[in-house]
Scaffold this active site. Sequence first.
Site, PDB file in Angstrom:
ATOM      1  N   ASN A  63     -48.190  -4.461 -44.515  1.00 54.78           N
ATOM      2  CA  ASN A  63     -47.667  -4.616 -43.145  1.00 54.78           C
ATOM      3  C   ASN A  63     -46.183  -4.282 -43.027  1.00 54.78           C
ATOM      4  O   ASN A  63     -45.716  -3.878 -41.973  1.00 54.78           O
ATOM      5  CB  ASN A  63     -47.997  -5.995 -42.566  1.00 54.78           C
ATOM      6  CG  ASN A  63     -47.454  -7.131 -43.384  1.00 54.78           C
ATOM      7  OD1 ASN A  63     -47.015  -6.936 -44.517  1.00 54.78           O
ATOM      8  ND2 ASN A  63     -47.472  -8.331 -42.843  1.00 54.78           N
ATOM      9  N   GLU A 108     -45.363 -15.510 -51.010  1.00 54.30           N
ATOM     10  CA  GLU A 108     -45.152 -15.503 -49.557  1.00 54.30           C
ATOM     11  C   GLU A 108     -46.507 -15.169 -48.956  1.00 54.30           C
ATOM     12  O   GLU A 108     -46.954 -14.027 -49.000  1.00 54.30           O
ATOM     13  CB  GLU A 108     -44.082 -14.454 -49.243  1.00 54.30           C
ATOM     14  CG  GLU A 108     -43.289 -14.788 -48.008  1.00 54.30           C
ATOM     15  CD  GLU A 108     -43.882 -14.121 -46.802  1.00 54.30           C
ATOM     16  OE1 GLU A 108     -44.772 -14.749 -46.188  1.00 54.30           O
ATOM     17  OE2 GLU A 108     -43.479 -12.997 -46.495  1.00 54.30           O
ATOM     18  N   CYS A 135     -47.005 -12.047 -40.993  1.00 52.26           N
ATOM     19  CA  CYS A 135     -47.338 -13.426 -41.368  1.00 52.26           C
ATOM     20  C   CYS A 135     -46.564 -14.428 -40.517  1.00 52.26           C
ATOM     21  O   CYS A 135     -46.881 -15.610 -40.523  1.00 52.26           O
ATOM     22  CB  CYS A 135     -47.066 -13.641 -42.839  1.00 52.26           C
ATOM     23  SG  CYS A 135     -45.480 -12.998 -43.314  1.00 52.26           S
ATOM     24  N   GLU A 141     -37.042 -15.987 -50.007  1.00 50.66           N
ATOM     25  CA  GLU A 141     -36.417 -14.666 -50.131  1.00 50.66           C
ATOM     26  C   GLU A 141     -35.256 -14.631 -49.150  1.00 50.66           C
ATOM     27  O   GLU A 141     -35.315 -15.253 -48.090  1.00 50.66           O
ATOM     28  CB  GLU A 141     -37.443 -13.574 -49.799  1.00 50.66           C
ATOM     29  CG  GLU A 141     -38.552 -13.526 -50.840  1.00 50.66           C
ATOM     30  CD  GLU A 141     -39.626 -12.471 -50.552  1.00 50.66           C
ATOM     31  OE1 GLU A 141     -39.787 -12.060 -49.392  1.00 50.66           O
ATOM     32  OE2 GLU A 141     -40.303 -12.073 -51.506  1.00 50.66           O
TER      33      GLU A 141
END
Length: 486
Positions: A157, A255, A289, A466
Amino acid sequence: LLDRLKDKALFKTQSFINGAWVEGKPWIEVTSPSNRAVLAQMSDVGAKGAEDAIAAAAEAFKTWKTTSVFERAALVKKWHDLIIEHADDLGHLITAEMGKPFPEARGEVVYGAGFVDWSAEEAKRSHGETIQTPFPGSRGWTIHQPIGVVACITPWNFPSAMITRKCAPALAAGCTVVVKPAPETPLSALALAELAKRAGIPDGVFNVITGDAPAIGDVFTQSDTVRMVGFTGSTPVGKLLMKQASSTVKRVALELGGNAPFLIMDDADIEKAADGVIASKFRASGQTCVSANRIIAHAPIADKLIAALKTRIEAIKVGDGLTEGVTVGPLIHDEAVARVDKLVENARERGAVIHTGGKSLAEELGGSFYAPTLIEGGTDFELELACFEIFGPVCAVYRVETEDEMIELANSTPFGLAAYLYTRDVGRVHRISEALDFGMIGVNAPMVGSPATPFGGVKESGIGREGGKWGVEEFTELKFVLLSGV
Ligand code: ADP
């Protein structure tokens, strides 16, 4: 695609191992989700390729870790500059293989490059501390050292930014990296490898391999040499990798999926809230997400919100990412369209109101398109749309009476990545953002990610952060040194 690239050498289909382009056995074709055209024929370097890349990264680590951080930062910064210089070409690769509209794709490149620049700077500030010890004549201090060889597995994505967001801090911190991109979007990853090579990042320090995911994932997780696995993708695969990585007690940074609630209170600016929902929901056709998954409207403003959303959603132009004015592209493939359609069908069957959209546009537009959709789910939080990550351009609005219920429903999910809150009441800002069990809260803000700030989730949305100083720290081990006899 090649015609659109100014620098045709950025189009690579082989894996990049130890500074060389390596062919594997014939594998899948990369196709455009907008028109199903074949873009590239890829090869699979398999388990052997993964082992070779890990061995190269381990050898390179010996010198990379002792290189001055200033020298490493300069190379990483050069990589950043080349990414920006080639942002148009990298954007075209993303639009071609993933489908998002070109302005958005180019925006992803620049956003991703921001992490490269930031990491180059931030790694220089990886300071230790001196510590008071209980022992007479002794001194204690800590140092941060690069963890070692890092293996990264990335999704389709954000074909460019998910790689830079992991790899740049790892490289700047002194780690060496092997990346396996998603099979749908390998071209963006390989172009980044070409630019890393041009930036002068030494052979073996940054490797990108393509091929069968489970075979490569097995090697990554079982290897004694790999000290950390960084993954962005679905929760089931994240759980599997975590389990596999336990055999060697590796660090994992995960993640994973989300199910973002978007709370709009009765005191909110409804026009701004509607703009926020659109920005959060329709970026990447809803395939992120952190996309708003459940729009939880305070009952008194629900009708006004739905009307504001309907106008905006009906104005969205869907189509090929290269067409002027298109803001929503295709989904990644036809299975994704079928999955979204199934979620919408479930809502239809349960009596939810479909205000606009609610159908596949695959036949009409000749690619894996789905109509931007507005659904009113009422109070039915049992809808599949509410329980699962939609990952498509479907906006589902619920209406809830009280603040406490809104919070409770928002938290009633195993996921905890991003949540959003629209209110102008400062008490609510604090009360609700503290009560939401999510890693990131956007208050009157539909996007939360930036190079300077921590990105990550709680519960089944993942482990680790992150971005910011935390993003660099993830790739280091904290070592304590005690000196006695001073
Ligand atoms: P999606 O369903 O959105 O494609 P995945 O979690 O399946 O999400 O994919 C994210 C990344 O994980 C991709 O690079 C994919 O190839 C990889 N992947 C999928 N299955 C495995 C596996 N068993 N082991 C290692 N990597 C995997």
